[in-house]
Design a protein around this motif. Structure first.
Motif, PDB file in Angstrom:
ATOM      1  N   VAL A  28       0.705  -1.186   0.008  1.00 31.67           N
ATOM      2  CA  VAL A  28      -0.042   0.115   0.026  1.00 31.67           C
ATOM      3  C   VAL A  28       0.729   1.303   0.017  1.00 31.67           C
ATOM      4  CG1 VAL A  28      -1.773   1.094   1.316  1.00 31.67           C
ATOM      5  CG2 VAL A  28      -1.727  -1.006   1.014  1.00 31.67           C
ATOM      6  N   THR A  29       0.591   2.140  -1.011  1.00 33.83           N
ATOM      7  CA  THR A  29       1.434   3.318  -1.236  1.00 33.83           C
ATOM      8  C   THR A  29       0.425   4.508  -1.327  1.00 33.83           C
ATOM      9  OG1 THR A  29       2.911   2.025  -2.527  1.00 33.83           O
ATOM     10  CG2 THR A  29       3.006   4.601  -2.645  1.00 33.83           C
ATOM     11  N   PHE A  30       0.794   5.415  -0.560  1.00 38.46           N
ATOM     12  CA  PHE A  30       0.100   6.769  -0.541  1.00 38.46           C
ATOM     13  C   PHE A  30       0.691   8.002  -1.254  1.00 38.46           C
ATOM     14  CE2 PHE A  30      -1.013   4.291   3.347  1.00 38.46           C
ATOM     15  CZ  PHE A  30      -2.249   3.974   3.322  1.00 38.46           C
ATOM     16  N   PHE A  31       0.040   9.173  -1.273  1.00 38.40           N
ATOM     17  CA  PHE A  31       0.693  10.486  -1.572  1.00 38.40           C
ATOM     18  C   PHE A  31       0.665  11.004  -0.127  1.00 38.40           C
ATOM     19  CE2 PHE A  31       0.707  14.940  -2.419  1.00 38.40           C
ATOM     20  CZ  PHE A  31       1.744  14.873  -3.249  1.00 38.40           C
ATOM     21  N   SER A  32       2.043  11.317   0.007  1.00 40.39           N
ATOM     22  CA  SER A  32       2.121  11.911   1.512  1.00 40.39           C
ATOM     23  C   SER A  32       2.062  13.655   1.381  1.00 40.39           C
ATOM     24  CB  SER A  32       3.569  11.521   1.923  1.00 40.39           C
ATOM     25  OG  SER A  32       3.828  12.484   3.193  1.00 40.39           O
ATOM     26  N   ARG A  33       1.015  14.300   2.075  1.00 42.77           N
ATOM     27  CA  ARG A  33       0.686  15.413   1.631  1.00 42.77           C
ATOM     28  C   ARG A  33       1.777  16.349   2.493  1.00 42.77           C
ATOM     29  NH1 ARG A  33      -5.088  15.769   4.228  1.00 42.77           N
ATOM     30  NH2 ARG A  33      -4.017  14.221   5.503  1.00 42.77           N
ATOM     31  N   SER A  34       2.466  15.716   3.666  1.00 42.57           N
ATOM     32  CA  SER A  34       3.594  16.357   4.343  1.00 42.57           C
ATOM     33  C   SER A  34       4.748  16.321   3.656  1.00 42.57           C
ATOM     34  CB  SER A  34       3.664  15.908   5.714  1.00 42.57           C
ATOM     35  OG  SER A  34       3.916  14.522   5.633  1.00 42.57           O
ATOM     36  N   LYS A  35       5.095  15.293   2.911  1.00 41.58           N
ATOM     37  CA  LYS A  35       6.364  15.106   2.240  1.00 41.58           C
ATOM     38  C   LYS A  35       6.294  15.506   0.878  1.00 41.58           C
ATOM     39  CE  LYS A  35       7.975  10.728   4.793  1.00 41.58           C
ATOM     40  NZ  LYS A  35       6.701  10.559   5.846  1.00 41.58           N
ATOM     41  N   GLY A  36       5.020  15.627   0.262  1.00 40.96           N
ATOM     42  CA  GLY A  36       4.984  15.935  -1.180  1.00 40.96           C
ATOM     43  C   GLY A  36       5.299  14.958  -2.061  1.00 40.96           C
ATOM     44  N   ARG A  37       5.147  13.768  -1.636  1.00 42.08           N
ATOM     45  CA  ARG A  37       5.615  12.550  -2.743  1.00 42.08           C
ATOM     46  C   ARG A  37       5.052  11.314  -2.335  1.00 42.08           C
ATOM     47  NH1 ARG A  37       8.741   8.988  -0.026  1.00 42.08           N
ATOM     48  NH2 ARG A  37       9.926   9.551   1.911  1.00 42.08           N
ATOM     49  N   LEU A  38       5.132  10.379  -3.119  1.00 40.65           N
ATOM     50  CA  LEU A  38       4.756   8.890  -2.852  1.00 40.65           C
ATOM     51  C   LEU A  38       5.431   8.427  -1.799  1.00 40.65           C
ATOM     52  CD1 LEU A  38       4.043   7.308  -6.238  1.00 40.65           C
ATOM     53  CD2 LEU A  38       2.626   8.662  -5.147  1.00 40.65           C
ATOM     54  N   TRP A  39       4.662   7.616  -0.950  1.00 42.67           N
ATOM     55  CA  TRP A  39       5.281   7.187   0.406  1.00 42.67           C
ATOM     56  C   TRP A  39       4.607   5.754   0.633  1.00 42.67           C
ATOM     57  CZ3 TRP A  39       2.024   6.807   4.984  1.00 42.67           C
ATOM     58  CH2 TRP A  39       2.546   6.365   6.013  1.00 42.67           C
ATOM     59  N   THR A  40       5.315   4.497   0.559  1.00 39.68           N
ATOM     60  CA  THR A  40       4.929   3.198   0.591  1.00 39.68           C
ATOM     61  C   THR A  40       4.887   3.031   2.220  1.00 39.68           C
ATOM     62  OG1 THR A  40       5.822   2.506  -1.533  1.00 39.68           O
ATOM     63  CG2 THR A  40       5.462   0.938   0.259  1.00 39.68           C
ATOM     64  N   LYS A  41       3.748   2.791   2.706  1.00 42.00           N
ATOM     65  CA  LYS A  41       3.665   2.555   4.162  1.00 42.00           C
ATOM     66  C   LYS A  41       4.991   1.576   4.557  1.00 42.00           C
ATOM     67  CE  LYS A  41       2.002   2.549   8.361  1.00 42.00           C
ATOM     68  NZ  LYS A  41       3.249   2.004   9.079  1.00 42.00           N
ATOM     69  N   GLY A  42       5.690   1.818   5.555  1.00 38.18           N
ATOM     70  CA  GLY A  42       6.697   0.711   6.099  1.00 38.18           C
ATOM     71  C   GLY A  42       7.947   0.781   5.340  1.00 38.18           C
ATOM     72  N   GLU A  43       8.080   2.013   4.504  1.00 35.45           N
ATOM     73  CA  GLU A  43       9.413   1.878   3.706  1.00 35.45           C
ATOM     74  C   GLU A  43      10.399   2.155   4.620  1.00 35.45           C
ATOM     75  OE1 GLU A  43       8.360   5.097   0.972  1.00 35.45           O
ATOM     76  OE2 GLU A  43       9.248   6.602   2.288  1.00 35.45           O
ATOM     77  N   GLN A  44      10.560   2.664   5.800  1.00 37.50           N
ATOM     78  CA  GLN A  44      11.559   3.026   6.718  1.00 37.50           C
ATOM     79  C   GLN A  44      11.285   1.655   7.573  1.00 37.50           C
ATOM     80  OE1 GLN A  44      11.462   6.828   7.844  1.00 37.50           O
ATOM     81  NE2 GLN A  44      12.996   7.635   6.305  1.00 37.50           N
ATOM     82  N   SER A  45      10.394   1.594   8.248  1.00 37.36           N
ATOM     83  CA  SER A  45      10.204   0.582   9.481  1.00 37.36           C
ATOM     84  C   SER A  45      10.076  -0.939   8.913  1.00 37.36           C
ATOM     85  CB  SER A  45       8.796   0.936  10.244  1.00 37.36           C
ATOM     86  OG  SER A  45       7.352   0.547   9.374  1.00 37.36           O
ATOM     87  N   GLY A  46       9.797  -1.186   7.736  1.00 29.79           N
ATOM     88  CA  GLY A  46       9.645  -2.534   7.349  1.00 29.79           C
ATOM     89  C   GLY A  46       7.982  -2.934   7.501  1.00 29.79           C
ATOM     90  N   HIS A  47       7.449  -2.248   8.261  1.00 33.30           N
ATOM     91  CA  HIS A  47       6.234  -2.656   8.518  1.00 33.30           C
ATOM     92  C   HIS A  47       4.863  -2.420   7.445  1.00 33.30           C
ATOM     93  CE1 HIS A  47       7.448  -1.962  13.045  1.00 33.30           C
ATOM     94  NE2 HIS A  47       7.991  -3.099  12.441  1.00 33.30           N
ATOM     95  N   VAL A  48       5.178  -2.917   6.430  1.00 35.71           N
ATOM     96  CA  VAL A  48       4.501  -2.748   5.203  1.00 35.71           C
ATOM     97  C   VAL A  48       3.137  -3.671   5.323  1.00 35.71           C
ATOM     98  CG1 VAL A  48       6.489  -2.795   3.806  1.00 35.71           C
ATOM     99  CG2 VAL A  48       5.286  -4.914   3.789  1.00 35.71           C
ATOM    100  N   LEU A  49       2.273  -2.961   4.346  1.00 28.80           N
ATOM    101  CA  LEU A  49       0.943  -3.335   4.179  1.00 28.80           C
ATOM    102  C   LEU A  49       0.836  -4.253   3.026  1.00 28.80           C
ATOM    103  CD1 LEU A  49      -1.037  -0.124   5.579  1.00 28.80           C
ATOM    104  CD2 LEU A  49      -0.770  -2.218   6.769  1.00 28.80           C
ATOM    105  N   GLU A  50       0.717  -5.471   3.229  1.00 27.60           N
ATOM    106  CA  GLU A  50       0.647  -6.441   1.711  1.00 27.60           C
ATOM    107  C   GLU A  50      -0.635  -6.208   1.125  1.00 27.60           C
ATOM    108  OE1 GLU A  50       2.009 -10.286   2.493  1.00 27.60           O
ATOM    109  OE2 GLU A  50       4.116  -9.390   2.882  1.00 27.60           O
ATOM    110  N   LEU A  51      -0.827  -5.856   0.061  1.00 23.32           N
ATOM    111  CA  LEU A  51      -2.163  -5.703  -0.662  1.00 23.32           C
ATOM    112  C   LEU A  51      -2.905  -6.878  -1.099  1.00 23.32           C
ATOM    113  CD1 LEU A  51      -4.194  -3.608  -2.036  1.00 23.32           C
ATOM    114  CD2 LEU A  51      -2.772  -4.019  -4.317  1.00 23.32           C
TER     115      LEU A  51
END
Length: 202
Positions: free
Chosen positions: A52-75
């Motif tokens: 699961v990937t979002f558009f981060s309004r704060s970062k102003g870019r695409l952001w895949t949930k868990g891209e740093q923590s590794g706690h991704v959301l498998e679609l």
């Protein structure tokens, strides 16, 4: 790429300046996990990556949930609401969804207790931790687990006719737990039973 039950071009991208709210729900427990926003690129990336990937309004870019923590959301699946302006995303979380290390960003979000227990039984089946009663059941084999289900079924029936509500509830809980272990030992799950019940239509 994950198939969609709707045409992405038919979504109302104009209402939110190109962003649609995306409600993420645990595909197994149905607990609401979080709310994010997707633009067309985030929806495409989610389908392509399977995460699961979002558009981060704060970062102003695409952001895949868990891209740093590794706690991704498998679609698992994506659906759109009746107004075509909100998405419902079913996913399997790989770790806590909330940055506060909670399963959900909504601390009181309800989930299916049986589904959560089924997920725990599945984890025990994979990992076989030492000292776990569930591990001992799996190590004992199908016949032993089936015997336990039979014993718990009899005890539940006896509690229904000869004991109080608390005893019946306790025995019923034991029966459901052992049934989940038996299903898992056969490579089945609570979801498989739910599909049979759904097909019967009540």
């Amino acid at each position: 790429m994950t198939d969609l039950p709707f045409d992405p071009a038919a979504l109302d991208w104009t209402k939110g300046d190109g962003l649609l709210p995306a409600i993420v729900q645990d595909a197994d427990t149905l607990r609401v996990l979080m709310l994010g926003y997707m633009d067309r690129d985030a929806l495409d990336a989610t389908r392509q990556l399977g995460q699961v990937t979002f558009f981060s309004r704060s970062k102003g870019r695409l952001w895949t949930k868990g891209e740093q923590s590794g706690h991704v959301l498998e679609l698992v699946a994506i659906d759109a609401d009746c107004d075509a302006d909100t998405l419902l995303v079913l996913a399997r979380p790989q770790g806590p969804t909330c940055h506060l290390q909670r399963p959900s960003c909504f601390p009181s979000a309800p989930g299916g207790v049986l589904a959560e227990l089924d997920a725990l039984v599945a984890q025990r089946a994979r990992e076989r931790p030492d000292g776990s009663y569930t591990t001992r059941l799996f190590d004992g084999g199908i016949r032993r687990i089936a015997q336990k289900v039979g014993e718990e079924g009899v005890e539940t029936a006896l509690a229904a006719v000869a004991q109080g509500d608390d005893e019946l509830l306790g025995e019923g809980a034991d029966l459901l737990y052992h049934l989940l272990v038996l299903l898992r030992a056969r490579g089945l799950s609570l979801r498989d039973v739910e599909r049979v019940l759904a097909a019967r239509g009540g």
